[in-house]
Every structure is written in C-alpha cells, then in structure tokens.
Design a protein around this motif. Structure first.
Motif, PDB file in Angstrom:
ATOM      1  N   GLY A 274       0.784  -1.231   0.000  1.00 34.43           N
ATOM      2  CA  GLY A 274       0.000   0.000   0.000  1.00 34.43           C
ATOM      3  C   GLY A 274       0.815   1.279   0.000  1.00 34.43           C
ATOM      4  O   GLY A 274       0.274   2.363   0.199  1.00 34.43           O
ATOM      5  N   ILE A 275       2.130   1.189  -0.219  1.00 32.66           N
ATOM      6  CA  ILE A 275       2.923   2.414  -0.328  1.00 32.66           C
ATOM      7  C   ILE A 275       2.855   2.904  -1.765  1.00 32.66           C
ATOM      8  O   ILE A 275       2.834   2.096  -2.699  1.00 32.66           O
ATOM      9  CB  ILE A 275       4.392   2.114   0.073  1.00 32.66           C
ATOM     10  CG1 ILE A 275       4.454   1.765   1.565  1.00 32.66           C
ATOM     11  CG2 ILE A 275       5.295   3.304  -0.237  1.00 32.66           C
ATOM     12  CD1 ILE A 275       5.800   1.238   2.022  1.00 32.66           C
ATOM     13  N   ASN A 276       2.804   4.216  -1.943  1.00 33.26           N
ATOM     14  CA  ASN A 276       2.812   4.789  -3.282  1.00 33.26           C
ATOM     15  C   ASN A 276       4.244   5.215  -3.618  1.00 33.26           C
ATOM     16  O   ASN A 276       4.674   6.297  -3.237  1.00 33.26           O
ATOM     17  CB  ASN A 276       1.868   5.994  -3.322  1.00 33.26           C
ATOM     18  CG  ASN A 276       1.834   6.643  -4.698  1.00 33.26           C
ATOM     19  OD1 ASN A 276       2.692   6.397  -5.533  1.00 33.26           O
ATOM     20  ND2 ASN A 276       0.837   7.478  -4.914  1.00 33.26           N
ATOM     21  N   PRO A 277       5.004   4.339  -4.270  1.00 29.59           N
ATOM     22  CA  PRO A 277       6.435   4.605  -4.424  1.00 29.59           C
ATOM     23  C   PRO A 277       6.717   5.900  -5.174  1.00 29.59           C
ATOM     24  O   PRO A 277       7.570   6.677  -4.761  1.00 29.59           O
ATOM     25  CB  PRO A 277       6.944   3.406  -5.226  1.00 29.59           C
ATOM     26  CG  PRO A 277       5.882   2.397  -5.173  1.00 29.59           C
ATOM     27  CD  PRO A 277       4.601   3.109  -4.945  1.00 29.59           C
ATOM     28  N   THR A 278       5.989   6.140  -6.272  1.00 30.66           N
ATOM     29  CA  THR A 278       6.319   7.311  -7.073  1.00 30.66           C
ATOM     30  C   THR A 278       6.121   8.583  -6.246  1.00 30.66           C
ATOM     31  O   THR A 278       6.988   9.462  -6.202  1.00 30.66           O
ATOM     32  CB  THR A 278       5.449   7.365  -8.342  1.00 30.66           C
ATOM     33  OG1 THR A 278       5.582   6.110  -9.000  1.00 30.66           O
ATOM     34  CG2 THR A 278       5.898   8.467  -9.255  1.00 30.66           C
ATOM     35  N   ARG A 279       5.004   8.664  -5.530  1.00 28.80           N
ATOM     36  CA  ARG A 279       4.747   9.868  -4.744  1.00 28.80           C
ATOM     37  C   ARG A 279       5.819  10.047  -3.669  1.00 28.80           C
ATOM     38  O   ARG A 279       6.388  11.112  -3.508  1.00 28.80           O
ATOM     39  CB  ARG A 279       3.361   9.784  -4.082  1.00 28.80           C
ATOM     40  CG  ARG A 279       2.908  11.124  -3.517  1.00 28.80           C
ATOM     41  CD  ARG A 279       1.816  10.935  -2.491  1.00 28.80           C
ATOM     42  NE  ARG A 279       2.294  10.145  -1.359  1.00 28.80           N
ATOM     43  CZ  ARG A 279       1.493   9.573  -0.464  1.00 28.80           C
ATOM     44  NH1 ARG A 279       0.192   9.662  -0.588  1.00 28.80           N
ATOM     45  NH2 ARG A 279       1.997   8.894   0.552  1.00 28.80           N
ATOM     46  N   ASP A 280       6.125   8.967  -2.960  1.00 28.09           N
ATOM     47  CA  ASP A 280       7.102   9.081  -1.875  1.00 28.09           C
ATOM     48  C   ASP A 280       8.498   9.395  -2.395  1.00 28.09           C
ATOM     49  O   ASP A 280       9.241  10.161  -1.792  1.00 28.09           O
ATOM     50  CB  ASP A 280       7.115   7.790  -1.050  1.00 28.09           C
ATOM     51  CG  ASP A 280       5.846   7.674  -0.203  1.00 28.09           C
ATOM     52  OD1 ASP A 280       5.028   8.616  -0.261  1.00 28.09           O
ATOM     53  OD2 ASP A 280       5.661   6.647   0.477  1.00 28.09           O
ATOM     54  N   LYS A 281       8.840   8.795  -3.552  1.00 30.45           N
ATOM     55  CA  LYS A 281      10.149   9.091  -4.117  1.00 30.45           C
ATOM     56  C   LYS A 281      10.227  10.563  -4.512  1.00 30.45           C
ATOM     57  O   LYS A 281      11.243  11.226  -4.276  1.00 30.45           O
ATOM     58  CB  LYS A 281      10.428   8.202  -5.344  1.00 30.45           C
ATOM     59  CG  LYS A 281      10.823   6.787  -4.976  1.00 30.45           C
ATOM     60  CD  LYS A 281      11.425   6.028  -6.157  1.00 30.45           C
ATOM     61  CE  LYS A 281      10.382   5.613  -7.167  1.00 30.45           C
ATOM     62  NZ  LYS A 281      10.926   4.705  -8.195  1.00 30.45           N
ATOM     63  N   VAL A 282       9.158  11.072  -5.102  1.00 27.39           N
ATOM     64  CA  VAL A 282       9.170  12.488  -5.507  1.00 27.39           C
ATOM     65  C   VAL A 282       9.301  13.380  -4.275  1.00 27.39           C
ATOM     66  O   VAL A 282      10.081  14.340  -4.275  1.00 27.39           O
ATOM     67  CB  VAL A 282       7.899  12.843  -6.314  1.00 27.39           C
ATOM     68  CG1 VAL A 282       7.778  14.348  -6.477  1.00 27.39           C
ATOM     69  CG2 VAL A 282       7.935  12.181  -7.679  1.00 27.39           C
ATOM     70  N   LEU A 283       8.580  13.034  -3.204  1.00 23.71           N
ATOM     71  CA  LEU A 283       8.683  13.849  -1.979  1.00 23.71           C
ATOM     72  C   LEU A 283      10.116  13.858  -1.453  1.00 23.71           C
ATOM     73  O   LEU A 283      10.659  14.910  -1.076  1.00 23.71           O
ATOM     74  CB  LEU A 283       7.729  13.315  -0.909  1.00 23.71           C
ATOM     75  CG  LEU A 283       6.250  13.641  -1.143  1.00 23.71           C
ATOM     76  CD1 LEU A 283       5.377  12.989  -0.073  1.00 23.71           C
ATOM     77  CD2 LEU A 283       6.032  15.156  -1.149  1.00 23.71           C
ATOM     78  N   ALA A 284      10.745  12.688  -1.444  1.00 24.71           N
ATOM     79  CA  ALA A 284      12.134  12.623  -0.977  1.00 24.71           C
ATOM     80  C   ALA A 284      13.038  13.455  -1.881  1.00 24.71           C
ATOM     81  O   ALA A 284      13.942  14.156  -1.416  1.00 24.71           O
ATOM     82  CB  ALA A 284      12.617  11.168  -0.955  1.00 24.71           C
ATOM     83  N   PHE A 285      12.768  13.389  -3.176  1.00 20.37           N
ATOM     84  CA  PHE A 285      13.554  14.144  -4.140  1.00 20.37           C
ATOM     85  C   PHE A 285      13.418  15.646  -3.873  1.00 20.37           C
ATOM     86  O   PHE A 285      14.398  16.396  -3.902  1.00 20.37           O
ATOM     87  CB  PHE A 285      13.073  13.794  -5.559  1.00 20.37           C
ATOM     88  CG  PHE A 285      14.043  14.142  -6.654  1.00 20.37           C
ATOM     89  CD1 PHE A 285      15.386  14.406  -6.381  1.00 20.37           C
ATOM     90  CD2 PHE A 285      13.619  14.186  -7.977  1.00 20.37           C
ATOM     91  CE1 PHE A 285      16.283  14.712  -7.405  1.00 20.37           C
ATOM     92  CE2 PHE A 285      14.499  14.493  -9.003  1.00 20.37           C
ATOM     93  CZ  PHE A 285      15.827  14.758  -8.714  1.00 20.37           C
ATOM     94  N   LEU A 286      12.177  16.101  -3.588  1.00 21.60           N
ATOM     95  CA  LEU A 286      11.949  17.522  -3.328  1.00 21.60           C
ATOM     96  C   LEU A 286      12.759  17.977  -2.115  1.00 21.60           C
ATOM     97  O   LEU A 286      13.427  19.012  -2.150  1.00 21.60           O
ATOM     98  CB  LEU A 286      10.470  17.804  -3.068  1.00 21.60           C
ATOM     99  CG  LEU A 286       9.498  17.483  -4.205  1.00 21.60           C
ATOM    100  CD1 LEU A 286       8.091  17.970  -3.855  1.00 21.60           C
ATOM    101  CD2 LEU A 286       9.950  18.115  -5.502  1.00 21.60           C
ATOM    102  N   ALA A 287      12.710  17.183  -1.050  1.00 16.14           N
ATOM    103  CA  ALA A 287      13.446  17.563   0.159  1.00 16.14           C
ATOM    104  C   ALA A 287      14.936  17.616  -0.125  1.00 16.14           C
ATOM    105  O   ALA A 287      15.637  18.568   0.253  1.00 16.14           O
ATOM    106  CB  ALA A 287      13.154  16.564   1.272  1.00 16.14           C
ATOM    107  N   SER A 288      15.410  16.603  -0.830  1.00 19.87           N
ATOM    108  CA  SER A 288      16.827  16.524  -1.155  1.00 19.87           C
ATOM    109  C   SER A 288      17.256  17.709  -2.020  1.00 19.87           C
ATOM    110  O   SER A 288      18.282  18.353  -1.777  1.00 19.87           O
ATOM    111  CB  SER A 288      17.080  15.200  -1.881  1.00 19.87           C
ATOM    112  OG  SER A 288      18.380  15.136  -2.352  1.00 19.87           O
ATOM    113  N   ALA A 289      16.424  18.038  -3.011  1.00 18.49           N
ATOM    114  CA  ALA A 289      16.735  19.145  -3.913  1.00 18.49           C
ATOM    115  C   ALA A 289      16.754  20.463  -3.164  1.00 18.49           C
ATOM    116  O   ALA A 289      17.636  21.305  -3.369  1.00 18.49           O
ATOM    117  CB  ALA A 289      15.711  19.191  -5.048  1.00 18.49           C
TER     118      ALA A 289
END
Lengths: 327, 402, 288
Positions: free
Chosen positions: A215-230
């Motif tokens: 039930g994890i939404n990988p694409t959404r979570d990956k994008v969120l991590a990317f935003l924080a990292s960026a």
C-alpha cells in the motif's frame, strides 16, 4: 533489470532500521563539537567551510540516494540552481541573497518535481543514467543561454548586503551558516530514520514492488524525498556561490560535482546520519593533505580509496567505526 | 574524525614551509616571503610548469643581484590543482601566515574567484598570465595584471588587416569557455569599429572534436579571415580538419593566442599549421634587454623543452613584485599596493605599468605581437618595428601546397 | 544537397567508432549488469597503448591494433578477476562505485606515465582525403570505419555461431539457467569484461590518428558510450550499432544546422527520450 529480493545484507536491515532514540542527541553533540572548529582552526576556515558545506549537501543527496535508494548523479543541477538564482536575483533585481536562496529552493523544488515525475518510472541504473543526461543538458543550456545566466563567462558577486548585521563573505559567518545547513540535513535524515515516511522510503529502497504491495505509493514518496533533497542541496548551492564569489556553469553544473556528492555519501556510508559528514571530511580534508604530501597524486589515491571501500567496507567507513564500537 | 583533524592540524603546521622556491643568494638577512598560486597539476599543468620556471629564474636573478634591499626574496609556490576551490584555500593560508602579496593564478577560471577574494581581503594580487578581460575590467584596486588581455591580443590583427587592405569579412569560431567568449567579444567589437562584417560567429563545446560540420558551414560563407580561440589540443584538431574539408581563408588567425601560440602546436600540427597567424604576448625577437638570453636560460631550466611566453610573463611578474617590494614604504599589503601602482619597469618581457584606460583598471597596456608559422617555426611579423619576417599573404590554398 | 550528404556521411563514419565504444559497454551490461563508468577511460588506455607502440616501434598506429586489443583484453580480465568478481553479488551501486574508482586510478596512472600534455600523432593519412564525386572522405576515418565493420562482423559471427557466443548469450539472458546448463558463468564474465575493455581500447586506437589523447578525457567518451547503449538498448549488442550511427548523424546534423555549442544536447535529448519512452532501446523488444 533482475529484481533483487529483499536483501538481508543491506546495512539498514543488518543493523536494524531504528538506530535508537538517542540519535538526535548525537546530532546535537556532533554539531556542538564542530561549532568549535573556527575557534581552534582559525587559519583554516576556507577548508572548514568546504568540508561542512559539502557534508551538508552530501547529506541532502543521501535523503534520495541513501534513504530512498535512488542513485542520482545529477545533483549539481540543484547546486547550480541555488547559486545562480541567488546571484542573478542579487545582480539583476537587487534582491537580498537570503531571499534569493529561498527563490532558489522554489526553483529547485519545481525542477525536481518535474524531473522526478518523468524519470522515477526508471529504476536502478536507468534512473542514474537519466540523471546524468538531465544534468549535462542543464549545464549546456546554462553555458549557452547567456542572456539569462551570463553564459560561459560566469557571474561574480562583488558585494552583498549584510545578513542580520553579519558579513556574508566572512569565512566564519559562512562556516556557521554551513553548519546550520548541515544540522538541517542531518535532522531531516534522523527523522527519516524513525518516521513512518522514512520507513516507506526504506521499504521502497529494499523492494519497490513489495512496497507497492503493502500500500505504499512509491512514485509519490520518491518524488517527496527528491523535493526535500533538492531543496537542501539548493540552499547549499546558494552558500557555495557566495563562498566562491565567482562561478561558471561548467563548474557549478559539472558531472564531477554530482559524482563527488555521491562519493562522499558512499565512502562515509549511505543511509546513515553521519556517513556523508565522514565522507566529506575524508575527501575534502584528505585531498588537501594529499595535495601537500603527494602533489599531483590526490585523485589517484581518491580512486584507490573508493576501490578499497567497496571491497572491504561496502557499507561505508562510517559504519566501520560503529561496528568496531559494538564489538 | 578527531584523528583526522589532528592529522590535518599537523599538516597545516608544516604547510607554510612546503613547496617553497628559494634561491641561494648574496642577499642576506631575513627573507621576505610572498605567495604564488599556479596549476602544477590538473588540466592546466602544462602552463603551470611554465610559470614555475619563470618564477624560479626570477628569484635567482633577484637574489644574486642583491635581493630586496639586501634581504632575499622567497616565492612560496603552491599548487591549486587547477581548481578555484583549492586556490581559495591556499590564498587564505597565505594571508593568515602574513604574506603581503600573492602572484597568480594561471587560468582565468581560477583567477577570477581568487581576484574577488583578494580584493575583499585587501591583499594585492599580481597576475601574469590570465587573459580574460573581466579580471581588470572593471577590476579592483587590489588586482594588477602584467600580461595582455584579450582586447590586446585581438588588436594587432585589425592593424594588420588594415594594412593588407584586401580583407573584407570575418568568421569567428571559439571554444565555449570564458577565454573563448572574451576573445569573441573583443573580435566582435573591433570588427564593428573597423567596419568588417562578421559573417559567422559560433562557440563550440569542448570535449570532442568533429569540427567538420561547422567548418563546412564556414567554408560556405567564404570569409576572408577565420579567427579562432582554443586550448592546445583543439587548435591542432581544428587545423587538421580545416585542411580536410578544404576550407580556404586568406588568413587563419589564432586570435586568443593560448593553443595557437605554444610549441606543441607546431609539433602536433605539422604542415597543417603552416601560415597560421597567431597573436602572442612575447617572442625572443622583441627589443627588450636580455630577451634572447632569458629565453635560452628558461629552455635550459626546462630541460631543453621550448618555453612559451607564459614562462617569460611569470618571470616578469616576479620581477615587478620584487621592484614593488623594494620601493614599498612598508611591507604591508597597503604599502605594496601603493608601490605597485607607481610601477614603471622595463623587463625582458616588456615595459610594465599599471594604467586605467577604456574601462580597465590596473592593467599593463602592453601591445601583443603577431607571429606566423613559416617553415614550421614561429616568425614575428607584427608590429613592423620588431618583425623579423614578412607576412605571407594570402595563405596559399590547400590544393596549391605540396 | 551535397552539403547534406557530406554531413550525413561524416556522421555515419564517426558513428561507426561510437558503435564500437557502445558495443563493449552493452556487452558488459548485458552479461554482468554493470554500468561501467570506466569505459571511456578504457578507450583512453587504448589511445595511450597505441601511442606507446607507435613511438617505440615506429610502426603505423593501425598496424599495432592487434597488440592494443590484446593489452586491453588482458587488462580487462585482470580487472574483472581482482576487483569485480569479489563484488559480483553486491548491490548495483557497489559496481558503479567500483568502476568510478577504477577509472580514476587508471587515468591517473596514465597521467603519471605520459604526462599532462595532450598527445597528438602525425601520420600520412591524418589529414588526407579522397573524393567520390563532390563528397570528401577523410582517409583516417575511412580506414577506421572499414575496420569497425570488420570487427563488428567478426563479433557477430562470434556471438552467433560459436559455443562461446552461445554461452555469452545464455549468460546474458539468464545467468542461473546458464549455470545449470553447465556454462561456467564466472569464466564468461571475465571473458566478456575482457572483450569490453578490448573493444574500448580498439576504439581508442582507431581515434588516435585523428584526435588527441589526454589522460583526463575518459569521462567524455563514457558519456558517449552511455548514450549509444541507451539508444540501442542496454545489453543489446546489435542495437548499439544503430545507436552509434544514430548519435553520429544526430550530432553532425545538429552541429551543422543548429549550433555547435548545443551539439551535445541533441544526443542527450534523444538519450533521455528513448530512456523514458522505449527503455529497451530503439532497436530492441522490451524484456519486461
């Protein structure tokens, strides 16, 4: 790509995902110790700023690269956006650099959102390759779009307004700003270590399909991590621009810079709180030592170090310390 | 981490003494130490080794001639690994150890951030070899340049074009970096002033190397002059492919010196570089005292390798520094800065004065010369008072060569 | 029209060398699942090996190619056995990191041995040309293109018709199944890495008469190799040929008709698009 089964050899699995409630305390202790650097080494502030600043950016890289397991070799894009947005707003619109840095964060977040949305369907090495392509294209465009960026001739920052009465060009001031940035990045990492969101990211890193199944939404979570990292990397980029005082697209958007951030994290240990700091200290401090004692050999030793780390300390040197302490 | 810091601290203790270049000298007394930053390793190392030779010979000459009012000069030469970041680290260490003057750096991309930093620290920087106009334009009170900027490199070409009379159009192809664009801007401005239409103007991305498509386009324009600026490897590749695509111009111009004006251009290019005209900062043919002698000594110092003008300019830079140190009222950065401003010195490289003109600040207004490759050697052809040969013009078409 | 044909011809000839670079990388990825960041450095090793033999033996650079290929192959096997075999089961980032390290070490060894100055050699045919109607051909490029065709045909025969080729293809498709069939995949991996290195070295030997060699230009070629392989499909050897030609032509046309300062953008953009839209490459069927 072959799907790797949930790997029991992964560092996070091996040492247990939760490193304990005292980790935030350690963060404070380490930062407090570092805060004495300018007092002890007052003649080597430039080196200190470089180490802490790169440690901050490498920790930011690690939010995506280590905690989420998405190997980016294009993070220089955010360093460049941070530096250029800040500098161009200062030079062309008279905006104060701290607001410029915020605008840089905004720009980086927008770029990361688009970049992530488009390329996160790629996995493993494909994502890494795509990140190189994005960064190289950005570099070439920044180099040629002279009316926007000043082109290959670069931009220089002759003067800046004072920040809360502090001279931004003072290495001491730059050091403490870099330290705050490092603190932010490490706190973010320590939150990832324990929060629900952090578990999601680590689950995605271990096995994306299995993560999706629970039930994890990988694409959404990956994008969120990317935003924080960026966003964090971009802040570092703004400070790096001030630190240099003059920069060109070929340096700010370079593949070398991207690879360097990744290497720092790997050598110190990805997905750990202090790994990137250890890596930055070793690589930046180490190359200064090598420059003096082995003139011209520093990159060679750098390469050798990487090979040795992969062979003998695949989880990074930071974790070697931890293992030794546990014995 | 702690151990690493300890190790670093140890290194810093000995840092001040590492890598110094000093000369045995009749001059006695407490030495005066100044800093120098150059690219001894990394992508600009070829030029860094030239600078090292120039500094070393200059220190020898200064100290055998009595030093600085009796005190020997020490130039502490440090490697910037061709990186701006390292140059800044070194500069800080110099300044903190009380160095009142720094020489350097080689590449414009390192010198520019260094110049910004030095101006902020209020310690003078004396540059010999960076060409980018923007280093002294607008420049700062603390940055002085001995060598010619790109405007000066380009200027004699237009004087030559005017004299030749039959030149009408110009094509420009430069490498896509700071130096290339600085040359491009100088060319565009001076072409406009002289009334020469620019029929082609492009920058190429460094790295590879298939220039054929661009060269074919330039061929179509039929330009009289092809003006180029490149580092060493690209310069040879360009000339080879120019021959290959049978591109004939009346003049092939190395407008930014650099890659077109160093010995390896002749060696690597073979007969394809014949008749190329390049600007240069210096040649042994100039009428300045001891020019030929210095050239021979530099060559000996470098183990027989041909020195380029970069070595001579570094020699001149060190000589200018010594002169300012002798005249300075105090050996503080301010004292030396004041002394530098009133420099008026004739060196084997040429006269050195720091002037303000057409937007430049503390720039030595020395003109460049032009050299043409004739029989696989550089022959000084311009200005006429130092020329030892005549310009061969127009360049024979490729099919007419043997 | 003549100009257009001329530009396309140049693109095809340059693309041939790109293809050789790409095939090596693709082979390594196909069998070993390693994205080889040292590939461009292998090519530079080939350039300097050629230079070394050229200067010591005073023979034509094209004649020492067998020697260069041999040296490359041996180096490849040694590197694989000593550095890559031990981490064969490690996560993929380990092999990426390892190849970055190998590249740094190799390029610096070249730096210590051959120095910092760009090396250029002059041969009879470095600048000579021949003509077919109004079209001009570079002699050096023509020879290298001819050799490229020979090598690629040889490779195709090797992969398609021999036991070794079948073993390589089997290992690329499914290493475990190949192992069950009695194929020594460990040996196959060493051989494949050796072949990859040898092909990169060959490309270096082919390029030396026209271009220059410098210890630090490796990454530029690595990037080209990535683009070629992705265009052709990672692990798809035949695709790499198409990818190489496509990149050569795209760059040539882009530099001629748009702008040479944006030349590399065209290849990169194609690369990214193919990666996103057809991850199996332009010439392959999707594996998944």
């Amino acid at each position: 790509m072959p799907q790797t089964p949930l790997s029991v050899s992964h560092p996070a699995v091996r040492r247990g995902v939760n490193a304990g409630p005292w980790s935030l305390g350690w963060v404070l202790v380490v930062l407090a110790v570092l805060a004495f650097y300018p007092v002890v080494f007052r003649n080597f502030l430039t080196l200190g700023v470089t180490i802490v600043l790169f440690a901050g950016m490498a920790t930011a890289w690690d939010v995506l690269g280590g905690w989420t397991g998405q190997l980016s070799l294009g993070h220089a894009v955010f360093v460049g956006i941070g530096a250029y947005t800040m500098a161009l707003l200062v030079l062309r619109a008279g905006v104060a650099p701290w607001w410029g840095a915020m605008a840089g964060v905004g720009a980086s977040v927008v770029v990361a959102a688009m970049w992530g949305a488009v390329t996160f369907r790629l996995r493993g090495p494909y994502f890494a390759l795509a990140s190189i392509a994005v960064a190289e294209m950005t570099r070439i465009v920044a180099n040629n779009w002279a009316s926007l960026t000043g082109g290959a001739e670069g931009v220089s920052l002759p003067s800046l307004p004072r920040f809360l009465g502090l001279d931004l060009f003072s290495r001491r001031v730059e050091f403490y700003i870099a330290l705050v940035l490092l603190g932010l990045a490490v706190v973010a990492a320590s939150w990832l270590q324990r929060s629900r969101f952090g578990y999601h990211l680590q689950a995605i890193r271990e096995d994306e399909d299995a993560a999706m199944a629970v039930g994890i939404n990988p694409t959404r979570d990956k994008v969120l991590a990317f935003l924080a990292s960026a966003a964090l990397t971009s802040l570092g980029g703004s400070l790096y621009g001030i630190f240099l005082g003059f920069f060109e697209p070929r340096g700010m958007f370079s593949l070398d810079l991207s690879v360097q951030l990744a290497l720092m994290a790997y050598i110190g240990g990805v997905g750990t709180l202090f790994g990137p700091l250890v890596g930055a200290g070793l690589l930046v401090g180490g190359s200064e030592v090598l420059r003096i004692y082995f003139p011209g050999k520093s990159l060679f030793v750098y390469g050798l170090l990487i090979i040795l780390v992969v062979l003998f300390a695949p989880d990074g040197l930071g974790t070697v310390v931890r293992r030794v302490r546990r014995v | 981490m702690k151990q690493m810091i300890m190790a670093l601290a140890l290194v810093f203790l000995v840092l001040g003494t590492a890598g110094g270049t000093s000369g045995a000298a009749p001059a006695s007394g407490e030495p005066i130490r100044i800093g120098a930053i150059s690219s001894l390793t990394g992508s600009f190392a070829t030029f860094g080794s030239m600078e090292r030779a120039g500094y070393a010979l200059a220190v020898d000459d200064i100290n055998t001639a009595g030093g600085l009012n009796g005190r020997p000069l020490v130039i502490d030469l440090q490697d910037d690994t061709s990186s701006a970041n390292t140059a800044l680290t070194v500069a800080e260490q110099f300044i903190n150890s009380g160095v009142p003057l720094i020489l350097g750096a080689y590449s414009s991309s390192v010198t520019k951030p260094l110049a910004v930093y030095m101006a902020r620290q209020r310690v003078p920087l004396l540059n010999s070899n960076s060409a980018d106009d923007s280093i002294t334009k607008p420049g700062s009170d603390y940055v002085f340049r001995v060598g010619q900027n790109t405007d000066a490199y380009v200027k004699p070409f237009f004087a030559l074009f005017k004299q030749l009379g039959t030149i009408k159009t110009i094509a420009i192809l430069v490498s896509n970096n700071a130096l290339g664009h600085s040359v491009e801007n100088s060319l565009l401005t001076q072409a406009k002033d002289g009334g020469y239409p620019v029929v082609f103007d492009q920058a190429y991305d460094e790295g590879l190397t298939d220039f054929r498509p661009v060269l074919n386009r330039i061929k179509d324009t039929g330009a009289d002059v092809l003006a180029m600026s490149s580092y060493e490897a690209d310069a040879v590749a360009l000339m080879r492919q120019i021959k290959e695509v049978n591109l004939n111009a009346k003049i092939f111009a190395g407008a930014g010196a650099t890659g077109f004006a160093i010995p390896s251009f002749l060696k690597g290019g073979g007969d394809t570089v014949e008749y190329v005209i390049t600007s240069a900062a210096w040649s042994p043919d100039v009428h300045y005292p001891k020019a030929h002698e210095l050239f021979a000594r530099l060559k000996a110092f470098m183990g027989g390798a041909e020195p380029s003008y970069h070595a001579i300019r570094a020699y001149a830079g060190a000589t200018v520094a010594a002169d300012a140190l002798r005249r300075a009222a105090t050996l503080s950065p301010e004292g030396i800065r004041a002394a530098l401003q009133t420099t008026s010195l004739t060196t084997p490289f040429g006269t050195v004065e720091f002037k303000d003109f057409s937007g430049f600040h503390n720039q030595n207004p020395l003109p460049s010369i032009l050299m043409q490759v004739q029989h696989r050697a550089y022959v000084t052809v311009w200005p006429l008072d130092v020329a030892v040969g005549k310009v061969i013009y127009p360049t024979p078409v490729w099919t007419a060569r043997k | 029209m003549v100009e257009f044909i001329q530009i396309v011809v140049n693109g095809i000839f340059t693309g041939g060398v790109y293809a050789i670079i790409g095939i090596g990388l693709s082979l390594i990825f196909g069998v070993m699942r390693i994205v080889n960041f040292a590939h461009g450095v292998f090519l530079v090793v080939g350039m300097f090996t050629t230079l070394f033999f050229f200067e010591r033996l005073h023979v034509d650079p094209f004649l020492v190619i067998p020697l260069v290929v041999l040296v490359g192959g041996l180096l490849g096997v040694i590197v694989e056995r000593s550095l890559l075999e031990p981490i064969a089961r490690a996560p993929e980032h380990a092999s990426i990191l390892m190849t970055v390290g190998i590249g740094l070490v190799l390029s610096n060894v070249l730096l210590f041995t051959f120095g910092d100055a760009p090396q250029i050699i002059n041969t009879r045919y470095s600048t000579s040309t021949w003509h077919l109607g109004p079209i001009t051909f570079s002699t050096a490029l023509t020879i290298s293109f001819f050799l490229t065709v020979v090598v690629i045909s040889g490779l195709a025969l090797l992969l398609g018709r021999t036991d070794l080729g079948r073993a390589i293809r089997a290992a690329a498709q499914n290493a475990d199944a190949a192992e069950l069939q009695g194929i020594n995949t460990r040996r196959v991996r060493s051989l494949v890495f050796g072949m990859g290195f040898a092909l990169a070295a060959l490309a270096g030997a082919l390029l030396l008469p026209q271009l220059f060699a410098h210890p630090s230009i490796g990454p530029t070629y690595t990037l080209k190799a990535f683009i070629v392989t992705v265009l052709g499909g990672m692990g798809n050897v035949a695709g790499a040929i198409g990818g190489g030609l496509l990149l050569g032509i795209t760059e040539s046309l882009g530099a001629a008709y748009v702008s040479s300062s944006y030349r590399d953008v065209f290849g990169l953009a194609a690369f990214l698009l193919v990666l996103l839209l057809r991850p199996a490459g332009l010439f392959g069927r999707s594996r998944t």
